[in-house]
Scaffold this motif. Structure first.
Motif, PDB file in Angstrom:
ATOM      1  N   GLN A 181      -9.875  10.899  -9.140  1.00 27.14           N
ATOM      2  CA  GLN A 181      -8.521  10.116  -9.458  1.00 27.14           C
ATOM      3  C   GLN A 181      -7.924  10.695 -10.476  1.00 27.14           C
ATOM      4  N   ARG A 198      -4.765   2.504  -0.094  1.00 27.21           N
ATOM      5  CA  ARG A 198      -4.697   2.517  -1.445  1.00 27.21           C
ATOM      6  C   ARG A 198      -3.494   1.412  -1.945  1.00 27.21           C
ATOM      7  N   CYS A 243       1.021   5.622  -4.505  1.00 25.28           N
ATOM      8  CA  CYS A 243      -0.065   5.375  -5.466  1.00 25.28           C
ATOM      9  C   CYS A 243       0.036   6.481  -6.569  1.00 25.28           C
ATOM     10  N   THR A 284       0.848  -1.180  -0.074  1.00 24.70           N
ATOM     11  CA  THR A 284       0.016   0.118   0.123  1.00 24.70           C
ATOM     12  C   THR A 284       0.762   1.164  -0.060  1.00 24.70           C
ATOM     13  N   THR A 329      -1.082  -0.635  -4.297  1.00 24.33           N
ATOM     14  CA  THR A 329      -0.066  -0.210  -5.397  1.00 24.33           C
ATOM     15  C   THR A 329       0.691  -0.995  -5.744  1.00 24.33           C
TER      16      THR A 329
END
Length: 300
Positions: free
Chosen positions: A165, A27, A41, A20, A29
């Protein structure tokens, strides 16, 4: 089938959890900083000459003799990293909601702002109205116009879910260009195909542009594209299954524009990034203008 980074495949097979982001623990990644190795991220990654770096390493490297702008954190597409990565999305949401409330108070505005090719209710007695009569603003105002609560609710949920995003990954100016040009392309295709006296409104064209851009971005980052592709397929199926009352032309036009612009944004070579990105936006803009001019000539 999408290719996943070797680290992701090993994690799935071995039961080891996916890394993460060190700044956003919620999140997952598969990307790591090329200098310190910490997972990052899309919102945190900064393009480097090789791979991506985290914001901390970029700041620490500011004393290398380069101009300060050279070490300033940048988004994946080369935009400036903003303190509030959803500012433009919030403003767009606010405009849509403000117009919705205004129309609720003054319903007559719908007829003045909606997308309409050409309508001549009483030849020789009442002036014709529509884009073909020089009311070009309708191509843009219709993008922020909604009449039904369900309609604006779905569009604004899509804008919030996808827009934040994309704004973080592209930067504010690039993201705003993506949104507006996708909406314009959707309006242009609707103007071309729909009946001249058929009204159309809503942010669906712009939102579908965000769908297309999200798919391109996820492919670029080697993320699992299945969730967004399934959602997009369901939306398109619903669009064409219930064609009555839905401007499918805006959905298709916005989707195509979003894909074209996003490809230019995230795949542009670093040394020609600005030229390629401007070129992709210009291509969509010129195509939209060409469609609008051609349709206008056929209606007048």
């Amino acid at each position: 089938m999408d290719q996943q980074p070797p680290g992701d495949r090993a994690a799935v097979g071995s039961g080891v959890p996916t890394p993460t982001c060190y700044r956003h623990p919620d999140r997952e990644t598969g990307i790591s900083c090329t200098r310190c190795g910490r997972p990052i991220c899309p919102e945190c990654m900064v393009s480097a000459s090789v791979g991506f770096q985290c914001p901390d390493c970029v700041r620490q490297g500011s004393g290398t003799g380069h101009h300060p702008a050279a070490s300033r954190p940048r988004t994946l597409a080369g935009g400036s990293v903003a303190a509030d990565p959803r500012l433009v999305t919030k403003i767009l949401l606010g405009i849509n909601l403000a117009v919705f409330l205004l129309v609720s108070v003054r319903p007559a505005l719908v007829g003045d702002l909606t997308l309409l090719g050409r309508w001549d209710p009483a030849p020789m007695l009442v002036p014709a109205t529509g884009v073909a009569e020089g009311q070009w603003y309708r191509l843009v105002t219709s993008m922020f116009l909604h009449q039904e609560v369900v309609h604006i609710a779905f569009n604004m949920l899509g804008l919030w879910w996808l827009g934040g995003q994309l704004e973080a990954a592209l930067g504010r100016s690039r993201y705003l260009a993506l949104y507006l040009l996708s909406g314009l392309a959707g309006s242009a295709l609707t103007y071309l195909i729909a009946a001249p006296n058929q009204g159309s409104l809503g942010a669906s064209g712009a939102v579908y542009g965000l769908f297309g851009a999200t798919a391109v971005l996820m492919r670029r980052m080697n993320y699992d594209m299945r969730p967004v592709l399934v959602l997009l397929a369901l939306n398109l199926a619903f669009t064409f299954y219930n064609r009555d009352g839905i401007a499918w032309e805006a959905h298709v036009g916005g989707l195509i524009a979003g894909v074209v612009i996003a490809v230019g944004m995230v795949h542009a070579p670093r040394e020609r990034r600005t030229a390629v990105q401007v070129g992709a936006c210009a291509l969509v803009l010129l195509a939209s203008i060409g469609i609008i001019v051609a349709r206008t000539m056929s209606l007048t």
